[in-house]
Each structure stands twice: as C-alpha cells, then as structure tokens.
Design an enzyme around this catalytic site. Structure first.
Site, PDB file in Angstrom:
ATOM      1  N   ASP A  10       0.868  -1.161   0.000  1.00 56.01           N
ATOM      2  CA  ASP A  10       0.000   0.000   0.000  1.00 56.01           C
ATOM      3  C   ASP A  10       0.915   1.224   0.000  1.00 56.01           C
ATOM      4  OD1 ASP A  10      -2.202   1.691   0.296  1.00 56.01           O
ATOM      5  OD2 ASP A  10      -2.257   1.451   2.470  1.00 56.01           O
ATOM      6  N   ASP A 175      -2.034  -1.148   5.661  1.00 58.71           N
ATOM      7  CA  ASP A 175      -2.409  -0.775   7.031  1.00 58.71           C
ATOM      8  C   ASP A 175      -3.919  -0.811   7.258  1.00 58.71           C
ATOM      9  OD1 ASP A 175      -2.799   1.497   5.396  1.00 58.71           O
ATOM     10  OD2 ASP A 175      -2.619   2.840   7.116  1.00 58.71           O
TER      11      ASP A 175
END
Length: 207
Positions: A10, A175
């Site tokens: 990410d 996350d």
C-alpha cells in the site's frame, strides 16, 4: 515451504506516513467546510471517492470542489489539500524497496489514490533524492487508473492478472484491516503495519 517472489505495498500509511486530520484541516483552509465528513483514511465519499475510483478526472474534481466551496479553486490549491495527508516520506523505506528488487523480488504498489497525489509522487519533488516513486518499484497500480478501489475484489483481480501474480508467492503489506481481509481471501501472505511503522524486520521474517 513457500517461496516468496513478490511484495505488494500500500502507499499511504505504509510507504509514506499520513494524517487524515491534517488533510481535513488543509481542505477546510481552502474552503471545503464539509471536509471532515468527505475525507476518510481508508475509503473516501462523494467526489473524493469519485476521483479515487476514476469516475472523474483531476479537472472535473477541481470544478466540483469549487462548486462545493462557492469559489474557484486552482489546481495548486486542491493539490495542497490532498498533500495535507502526507506527513513524511521516509527515504529508508524507499531504499529498502530497491534492496528487495536487487534481491530479485518483484515490488508493486497497490493504492487507493488520485492524480493529485500521484502527480506529486511520480515527480522529482517526491523525495529529497529527487527521484519519483516509479524509480523504486516495478509497477504502480493506482485505483483511479484501474477504476476500482480497495477493498473491492476487482482491483486485486486486475493486479493479479496484469502482473501474473501467484498470491501464495506474494506478501501484501497494507495498514487497512478490510484490505488485509480481502488479501487473505485471495491467498496472499499478509502484513498489517501501523501507519508510520518501520515494518522492515517483520517483512523480512515473511520473506
């Protein structure tokens, strides 16, 4: 014994440190009074979602945001609002991505993002080293280009097909809990660090 060949990261919260409240403040400063409702750390709403899933482009977003504010906003002002999310770009993380590539891992970015953030990230302004994000990864899968946002399965399916990934040979680092959950469904090896965390040691254990 599995053999890891790929690592998918990410962007916001993993490669760069982000702060939603700071972004809200920046957008409020340029006149977006409802920024606190529109902006979300993981999944946007309204036109903020439309630009991230590619339904509208940067110029359309600027015009619509100008309507919401009741005044003309420049591209630069809107970009400053989006850049408000970014609190730090840690060079050690970027250098580590290239170390992984030197070790023959394929390194990808899979991000819910928009042309304002990527316009900056893919420029020489991105790092103190004067190098764009593209210099550190094999390919970037940006939601606004794929026209699909995480945790929708479609963006994962697109990346898997395009990069010819075997999820069981791939570590997915994100996350967001909902994104990690979908990643597990696909069979990725997953790692969910906290925003701003130095996740290198944990990742090494998975490799």
């Amino acid at each position: 014994m599995r053999q890891i060949k790929n690592v998918v990261f990410d962007f916001g919260g993993v490669i760069i440190d982000i702060d939603r409240d700071r972004a809200v403040k920046k957008f409020v400063e340029i006149g977006v009074k409802d920024a606190d409702n529109l902006l979300d750390k993981y999944h946007q709403k309204g036109i903020f979602l439309e630009i991230e899933d590619g339904r509208i482009d940067a110029e359309s977003f600027r015009l619509k945001l100008s309507e919401i504010c009741g005044k003309e906003l420049t591209y630069k002002e809107v970009a400053i609002g989006w850049r408000g999310f970014v609190t730090a770009v840690e060079q050690y993380k970027l250098d580590y991505l290239n170390i992984l590539r030197q070790r023959k891992y394929n390194v990808y970015i899979l991000s819910n993002t928009n042309p304002y953030i990527m316009g900056w990230a893919r420029s020489r302004e991105f790092t103190s080293a004067g190098r764009p994000l593209d210099d550190y990864v094999d390919k970037i899968y940006a939601s606004y280009e794929v026209k699909c946002v995480k945790p929708d399965r479609g963006i994962f399916e697109y990346m898997i097909k395009d990069a010819a990934l075997n999820p069981s040979e791939t570590v997915f680092v994100d996350d967001g809990a909902s994104n990690i959950s979908i990643g597990k469904e696909f069979g990725f090896v997953t790692l969910q660090p906290a925003n701003g965390e130095d996740w290198r040691e944990k990742l090494e254990k998975l490799l």
